[in-house]
Design an enzyme around this catalytic site. Structure first.
Site, PDB file in Angstrom:
ATOM      1  N   TYR A 167       0.837  -1.202   0.000  1.00  0.00           N
ATOM      2  CA  TYR A 167       0.000   0.000   0.000  1.00  0.00           C
ATOM      3  C   TYR A 167       0.878   1.262   0.000  1.00  0.00           C
ATOM      4  O   TYR A 167       1.858   1.362   0.739  1.00  0.00           O
ATOM      5  CB  TYR A 167      -0.922   0.027   1.214  1.00  0.00           C
ATOM      6  CG  TYR A 167      -2.108  -0.915   1.136  1.00  0.00           C
ATOM      7  CD1 TYR A 167      -2.448  -1.575  -0.043  1.00  0.00           C
ATOM      8  CD2 TYR A 167      -2.911  -1.143   2.257  1.00  0.00           C
ATOM      9  CE1 TYR A 167      -3.537  -2.426  -0.106  1.00  0.00           C
ATOM     10  CE2 TYR A 167      -4.014  -1.989   2.199  1.00  0.00           C
ATOM     11  CZ  TYR A 167      -4.317  -2.633   1.016  1.00  0.00           C
ATOM     12  OH  TYR A 167      -5.399  -3.473   0.963  1.00  0.00           O
ATOM     13  N   ASN A 196      -9.206 -12.369  -1.837  1.00  0.00           N
ATOM     14  CA  ASN A 196      -9.586 -12.478  -3.255  1.00  0.00           C
ATOM     15  C   ASN A 196      -9.500 -13.903  -3.801  1.00  0.00           C
ATOM     16  O   ASN A 196      -9.363 -14.101  -5.005  1.00  0.00           O
ATOM     17  CB  ASN A 196      -8.710 -11.552  -4.113  1.00  0.00           C
ATOM     18  CG  ASN A 196      -8.789 -10.108  -3.670  1.00  0.00           C
ATOM     19  OD1 ASN A 196      -9.860  -9.511  -3.690  1.00  0.00           O
ATOM     20  ND2 ASN A 196      -7.670  -9.547  -3.247  1.00  0.00           N
ATOM     21  N   LEU A 247     -18.086   0.433   0.053  1.00  0.00           N
ATOM     22  CA  LEU A 247     -18.799   1.600  -0.475  1.00  0.00           C
ATOM     23  C   LEU A 247     -18.504   1.804  -1.958  1.00  0.00           C
ATOM     24  O   LEU A 247     -18.809   2.850  -2.520  1.00  0.00           O
ATOM     25  CB  LEU A 247     -18.415   2.861   0.313  1.00  0.00           C
ATOM     26  CG  LEU A 247     -18.734   2.835   1.808  1.00  0.00           C
ATOM     27  CD1 LEU A 247     -18.208   4.098   2.487  1.00  0.00           C
ATOM     28  CD2 LEU A 247     -20.232   2.692   2.048  1.00  0.00           C
ATOM     29  N   LEU A 303     -21.102   4.538  -4.363  1.00  0.00           N
ATOM     30  CA  LEU A 303     -22.429   4.366  -3.775  1.00  0.00           C
ATOM     31  C   LEU A 303     -22.914   5.624  -3.069  1.00  0.00           C
ATOM     32  O   LEU A 303     -24.095   5.727  -2.734  1.00  0.00           O
ATOM     33  CB  LEU A 303     -22.417   3.191  -2.791  1.00  0.00           C
ATOM     34  CG  LEU A 303     -22.440   1.813  -3.448  1.00  0.00           C
ATOM     35  CD1 LEU A 303     -22.089   0.725  -2.439  1.00  0.00           C
ATOM     36  CD2 LEU A 303     -23.813   1.540  -4.068  1.00  0.00           C
TER      37      LEU A 303
END
Length: 298
Positions: free
Chosen positions: A57, A162, A213, A218
């Site tokens: 990240y 995943n 979200l 959204l």
């Protein structure tokens, strides 16, 4: 308002908060030490004590950024739970990586854990996940690596991210896994219908959810006007935010998902905490599913 209580992720899994704070974009938030401390402290005060990381990240910088707070507050390590992920190697000439690839070798997993511990300023991770399914994953090698990391005290629990149900089943046949961190939202419904949530219920392993979200889509009336209108109407009826309704919809699934909130806004943490206390009726839940899919169930 009482702080959120910790919940068991699986029968033999860690105790985590019912929602987690994600730091995927921490490097973009431009936090100084005071702002970082305010964000972490606000999460902890709400009972959002689980923080979701990954080695790569922020171009391999976010763990070190978060570590600024933890290294200054070492006595508080037991107040929070640290999750990290490894296995993705993006193209980085300085590291000799010419093409993006996955690496679940014993050497890479071990080196990644050592780096995460150093960057975060801790001597253990509460949970380590394989970030993406690797076509060259050797289940026996990964299981042996997990076992060594556990026995050394460097990692307490293990899972994946995943993975398809069959990929999860393969590695779980070699070593106990406690979660599958997957994408799920009202704009990404696949886990409800592809067997992922079914497997989690079957094994009594709670999934962790990234992008609940949908990256903010959204919350954008222009992006999905029909769905947003349904969300807004329900939010007004229930006197909560749209984000709270979105998260409550996910939390209601019987697989008991754990959403990850990746926002710098303190109010987003408040919305997530509120969602854990909101119960939708079955008709309200299906009305949102219908709005998301664009048609009623068969």
């Amino acid at each position: 308002m009482a702080a959120l209580a910790l919940q068991r992720l699986a029968a033999s899994g860690p105790l985590l908060s019912p929602v987690a704070a994600g730091v995927w974009r921490l490097d973009e938030w431009e936090f100084d030490d005071a702002a970082l401390a305010a964000w972490v402290e606000h999460a902890l005060a709400l009972g959002i004590t689980t923080f979701d990381h990954a080695d790569l990240y922020g171009g391999f910088t976010c763990e070190a950024l978060f570590g600024r707070w933890l290294k200054a507050n070492r006595s508080r390590r037991d107040e929070l739970q640290l999750v990290s992920k490894c296995g993705i190697k993006p193209p980085l000439a300085e590291r000799g990586w010419q093409v993006k690839h996955y690496d679940t070798s014993a050497a890479h997993i071990t080196a990644s854990v050592e780096a995460s511990l150093r960057q975060l300023g801790t001597d253990y991770l509460d949970l380590l996940l394989i970030h993406r399914p690797d076509p060259l994953l050797d289940a026996d090698e990964v299981a042996d690596t997990f076992r060594r990391l556990f026995e050394s005290g460097k990692v307490r629990h293990f899972g994946v991210s995943n993975f398809t149900p069959s990929q999860y089943a393969l590695l779980a046949s070699r070593f106990p896994l406690v979660t599958n961190q997957i994408e799920a939202s009202l704009l990404h419904l696949d886990p409800l219908f592809d067997g992922t949530f079914d497997q989690c219920q079957q094994l009594r392993v709670r999934p962790m959810l990234w992008s609940p979200l949908a990256g903010g889509r959204l919350l954008d009336a222009a992006a999905n006007p029909g769905l947003y209108a349904a969300l807004q109407q329900l939010a007004v009826e229930l006197d909560v935010s749209v984000a709270t309704v979105v998260l409550a919809w996910l939390l209601q699934h019987p697989s008991m998902p754990l959403p990850i909130i990746g926002s710098r806004r303190l109010a987003s943490l408040d919305d997530a905490a509120a969602a854990t206390r909101l119960k939708l009726s079955r008709q309200q839940w299906f009305a949102l599913l219908q709005a998301a899919r664009g048609d009623e169930v068969a």
